[in-house]
Design a protein around this motif. Sequence first.
Motif, PDB file in Angstrom:
ATOM      1  N   GLY A  10      -9.522   2.552   3.151  1.00  0.00           N
ATOM      2  CA  GLY A  10      -8.315   3.378   3.204  1.00  0.00           C
ATOM      3  C   GLY A  10      -7.173   2.690   3.938  1.00  0.00           C
ATOM      4  N   LYS A  11      -7.515   1.959   5.023  1.00  0.00           N
ATOM      5  CA  LYS A  11      -6.492   1.244   5.781  1.00  0.00           C
ATOM      6  C   LYS A  11      -5.867   0.135   4.935  1.00  0.00           C
ATOM      7  CE  LYS A  11      -8.206   2.008  10.455  1.00  0.00           C
ATOM      8  NZ  LYS A  11      -8.671   1.378  11.702  1.00  0.00           N
ATOM      9  N   GLU A  12      -6.711  -0.593   4.223  1.00  0.00           N
ATOM     10  CA  GLU A  12      -6.200  -1.681   3.377  1.00  0.00           C
ATOM     11  C   GLU A  12      -5.317  -1.130   2.260  1.00  0.00           C
ATOM     12  OE1 GLU A  12      -9.954  -3.404   2.278  1.00  0.00           O
ATOM     13  OE2 GLU A  12      -9.745  -5.011   3.750  1.00  0.00           O
ATOM     14  N   ARG A  13      -5.729   0.008   1.708  1.00  0.00           N
ATOM     15  CA  ARG A  13      -4.945   0.642   0.646  1.00  0.00           C
ATOM     16  C   ARG A  13      -3.569   1.056   1.181  1.00  0.00           C
ATOM     17  NH1 ARG A  13      -8.153   4.923  -1.448  1.00  0.00           N
ATOM     18  NH2 ARG A  13      -9.032   3.383  -2.865  1.00  0.00           N
ATOM     19  N   GLN A  14      -3.543   1.684   2.360  1.00  0.00           N
ATOM     20  CA  GLN A  14      -2.280   2.102   2.961  1.00  0.00           C
ATOM     21  C   GLN A  14      -1.398   0.890   3.286  1.00  0.00           C
ATOM     22  OE1 GLN A  14      -1.025   5.126   3.152  1.00  0.00           O
ATOM     23  NE2 GLN A  14      -2.880   5.895   2.168  1.00  0.00           N
ATOM     24  N   LYS A  15      -2.019  -0.183   3.759  1.00  0.00           N
ATOM     25  CA  LYS A  15      -1.277  -1.398   4.078  1.00  0.00           C
ATOM     26  C   LYS A  15      -0.642  -1.974   2.806  1.00  0.00           C
ATOM     27  CE  LYS A  15      -1.893  -5.835   6.396  1.00  0.00           C
ATOM     28  NZ  LYS A  15      -2.852  -6.738   7.052  1.00  0.00           N
ATOM     29  N   ILE A  17       0.151  -0.305   0.070  1.00  0.00           N
ATOM     30  CA  ILE A  17       1.204   0.619  -0.369  1.00  0.00           C
ATOM     31  C   ILE A  17       2.464   0.391   0.448  1.00  0.00           C
ATOM     32  CG2 ILE A  17       1.899   3.044  -0.423  1.00  0.00           C
ATOM     33  CD1 ILE A  17      -1.033   3.691  -1.213  1.00  0.00           C
ATOM     34  N   LYS A  18       2.308   0.244   1.774  1.00  0.00           N
ATOM     35  CA  LYS A  18       3.469  -0.013   2.636  1.00  0.00           C
ATOM     36  C   LYS A  18       4.134  -1.330   2.265  1.00  0.00           C
ATOM     37  CE  LYS A  18       2.194   2.671   6.698  1.00  0.00           C
ATOM     38  NZ  LYS A  18       1.908   2.635   8.151  1.00  0.00           N
ATOM     39  N   GLU A  21       6.134  -0.818  -0.898  1.00  0.00           N
ATOM     40  CA  GLU A  21       7.343  -0.044  -0.611  1.00  0.00           C
ATOM     41  C   GLU A  21       8.380  -0.897   0.116  1.00  0.00           C
ATOM     42  OE1 GLU A  21       5.878   3.349   1.520  1.00  0.00           O
ATOM     43  OE2 GLU A  21       5.274   4.396  -0.300  1.00  0.00           O
TER      44      GLU A  21
END
Length: 99
Positions: A10-15, A17-18, A21
């Motif tokens: 989940g952390k890698e996915r959020q990273k 995505i950021k 963006e």
Amino acid sequence: MEMLGYKVSGKERQKAIKAMEARKTQKLKKKEKREREQKEYEEIYSDEPFYFIAGYTENGVPFGITHKEMETDLSETAQKNNENGMFLMKIPFYNKSNI
């Protein structure tokens, strides 16, 4: 990455995505800067009624291409290019008899 079979936390996915963006924001800022610089350039090197001043008469009257003529020419060229599937640009003041 997940589509390639890698496990992503989940952390890698959020990273990721950021990062995407941030890249999108960076591209937008770069585009806005380019447009702003183009507008500034046009304001500096263009007289109000003219897009391009080719020269001046003996009496000091400017002659050249107006903004409206340039927009018309560009839209006509774009339309022809779409029909022909190619990019061709007219050269202002080009006359074969001058060669």
